[in-house]
Enzyme design. Structure first.
Site, mmCIF file in Angstrom:
data_model
loop_
_atom_site.group_PDB
_atom_site.id
_atom_site.type_symbol
_atom_site.label_atom_id
_atom_site.label_comp_id
_atom_site.label_asym_id
_atom_site.label_seq_id
_atom_site.Cartn_x
_atom_site.Cartn_y
_atom_site.Cartn_z
ATOM 1 N N ASP A 66 -41.224 3.456 -33.394
ATOM 2 C CA ASP A 66 -41.219 2.982 -32.005
ATOM 3 C C ASP A 66 -40.096 1.994 -31.720
ATOM 4 O OD1 ASP A 66 -43.278 4.532 -31.069
ATOM 5 O OD2 ASP A 66 -44.842 3.091 -31.594
ATOM 6 N N ASP A 105 -11.720 24.553 3.932
ATOM 7 C CA ASP A 105 -11.803 24.558 2.480
ATOM 8 C C ASP A 105 -13.260 24.526 2.018
ATOM 9 O OD1 ASP A 105 -10.609 24.361 -0.146
ATOM 10 O OD2 ASP A 105 -11.346 22.309 -0.171
ATOM 11 N N GLY A 155 -10.137 23.620 -10.251
ATOM 12 C CA GLY A 155 -9.533 22.302 -10.325
ATOM 13 C C GLY A 155 -8.261 22.326 -11.136
ATOM 14 N N LEU A 156 -7.917 21.187 -11.666
ATOM 15 C CA LEU A 156 -6.674 21.052 -12.427
ATOM 16 C C LEU A 156 -6.655 21.989 -13.625
ATOM 17 C CD1 LEU A 156 -4.023 19.586 -13.083
ATOM 18 C CD2 LEU A 156 -5.382 17.851 -14.278
#
Length: 520
Positions: free
Chosen positions: A36, A281, A416-417
């Site tokens: 615990d 877009d 994306g990139l």
């Protein structure tokens, strides 16, 4: 009690630790086995504590199981009181202490005269109660122990009830809500449990209104303060355009403030939200996309509202909070085709597989499931990985939280990139190499002759001709796997042995037709 190797919610101990660990000068003694002590690791890793978290284990070993553990517990509490000098020591039960039938309340009553700190034993069932239920009960217990009647502040102020450590972006949300309240002219009297001291709990009654930010916990505290001290409360999680507007209007009504100019300013045509949601877009990349949502109550409902507001189709929305099945179903009834309430992660994974959405919104477990089925995923709810405990400001509530989520959604769905780099430098993925190997094998073996419509398949393995391969490589990489699967399923159902350009176009038309029917 439930035997499982993975669960969406933590134990009662996790819930108590989140409340107590968020409060300065409160130390928790965990009366349980060595395992615990995981609570310390969670706080150190996820919340990046620069000092030892305020938890001390009073270990239950073989000796304690045989002779009783009371003496060890008494020794641990005395040591914590002398060493850490807290205002409050929380003696929390665990499954092991419950099995031993230890009377922790009797220990606290007898020790209370010997310690400077006040001793509190959470009134929870360590076997039955889960994380959020224990948080709700224990937070109300702490407030009931210390809150006293005090005069109201001159300025209209509120108590923010909910933000805590280990919550999903909750500290970031707290900063966003503080900023929002200041901008509309409302002060913050107190925040609990995050950063709350005993003095903070005593001063809760100075506020004019309580705000319960999350449905999972805090409602019991608000009910107690309303019944005992007459402080009203609102319980709206401001996630999405509509829910944030409801939150602000409810606040304005209570405070006597006109919040309409503030809302209009953030939703103005020149604002970031309007520019994004109404742009060509966004319409081309988001509108009509099929999504599924799964998480805790507050974030699943909030995300469903937000996705519908930006034009996504929510095929189903779900939560693992099974105790609130009816309430959740009612909350999302007008927003989705199906409400799905389940705490079995494997059943959730199978439902995602069968649905094959364009994007998944879920917990860390849904991220794993989505990766298995090659589907994009955004984590919008706990339980979450350390990636979702960022150092930079990352709220999900309010208007600023909305813009951050929209950015994440846009980046996840769209190219994306990475794709631009792939276009510039090429791609050599495992799937592409497998296709080249399959093509080479096809050239070395005889296949049944094909006509304009294709030939009857004699084997399960479908081959792709050169033109079809070239067309597949032109599909964006993050949906290429799904396009390949759909095309091959279409071909098999119609008995084709080879995928040609004609088969690709026919499959595309078929699935687009199904999508349009679903939208209607």
């Amino acid at each position: 009690m439930k035997l499982a190797y993975w669960m969406y919610e933590g134990t009662a101990l996790s819930g108590i630790a989140r409340v107590a660990g968020s409060m300065p000068k409160v130390h928790t003694v965990i009366h349980g086995p060595q395992g615990d002590g995981y609570i310390n690791v969670m706080f150190s890793m996820l919340e990046r504590f620069h000092k030892l978290p305020p938890f001390t284990l009073s270990p239950i070993g073989r000796r304690e199981m045989a002779r009783g553990s009371r003496a060890r517990l008494v020794e641990t509490v005395r040591r914590v009181d002398a060493l850490h000098q807290p205002d409050v020591i929380v003696i929390t039960p665990t499954c092991s202490s419950t099995l031993l039938q230890e009377d922790l309340l009797a220990v606290a009553n007898s020790l209370g005269r010997q310690t400077k700190a006040r001793l509190i034993v959470p009134q929870v069932n360590a076997f039955r109660d889960l994380e959020h239920f224990a948080m709700d009960d224990f937070l109300a217990q702490m407030v009931a122990a210390f809150a006293v009647e005090q005069p109201k502040t001159e300025r209209f102020t509120v108590n923010l009830i909910g933000p805590s450590y280990l919550g999903f972006h909750q500290i970031h949300d707290l900063n966003e809500i503080r900023t929002m309240l200041e901008e509309i002219g409302i002060g913050v009297n107190a925040v609990i449990p995050y950063g709350a001291t005993v003095e903070t709990l005593r001063s809760l009654t100075r506020a004019h209104l309580n705000i319960c930010l999350y449905r999972e916990y805090g409602r019991e505290t608000c009910e107690y303060l309303r019944k005992r001290f007459g402080i009203d409360y609102i319980s709206i999680t401001p996630m999405g355009i509509r829910q944030t507007g409801r939150f602000l209007r409810a606040l304005g009504e209570q405070a006597g403030i006109d919040v309409t100019p503030y809302i209009r300013r953030h939703l103005a045509p020149s604002g970031a939200l309007a520019r994004f949601t109404k742009s060509v877009d966004a319409l081309s990349s988001l509108f009509g996309k099929r999504a599924v949502v799964f998480g805790d109550f507050s974030h699943a409902v909030g995300a469903t509202y937000l996705l519908r507001e930006i034009g996504l189709q929510v095929v189903w929305a779900g939560t693992y909070m099974t105790a609130w099945k009816d309430e959740f179903t009612e909350a999302v009834a007008a927003l989705t085709d199906e409400a799905f309430v389940c705490d079995d992660f494997q059943a959730v994974s199978r439902k995602i597989r069968d649905t094959q959405p364009d994007i998944v919104f879920g917990t860390q477990m849904e991220r794993h499931s989505a990766a298995r089925y090659e589907l994009p995923c955004i984590v919008i709810s706990s339980p979450a990985h350390i990636l979702n405990f960022p150092l930079f400001p990352a709220p999900v509530l309010g208007y600023r939280g909305m813009t951050r989520l929209l950015d994440t959604i846009n980046q996840t769905i769209k190219l994306g990139l990475e794709e631009h780099l792939v276009n510039m430098f090429g791609e050599d993925t495992a799937s592409e190499r497998q296709m080249e190997a399959a093509s080479a094998a096809a050239r070395g073996t005889a296949t049944a002759p094909t006509g304009a419509a294709g030939a009857v398949a004699t084997v399960d393995e479908l081959q792709w001709d050169a033109e079809a391969e070239k067309a597949l490589k032109q599909v964006p990489f993050f949906v290429r796997g799904k396009v390949q699967r759909n095309t091959e399923n279409y071909a098999r159902e119609r008995g084709y042995s080879e995928v040609t350009l004609d088969v690709i176009y026919a499959a595309k038309a078929y699935f687009e037709g199904k999508g349009n029917q679903g939208n209607r």
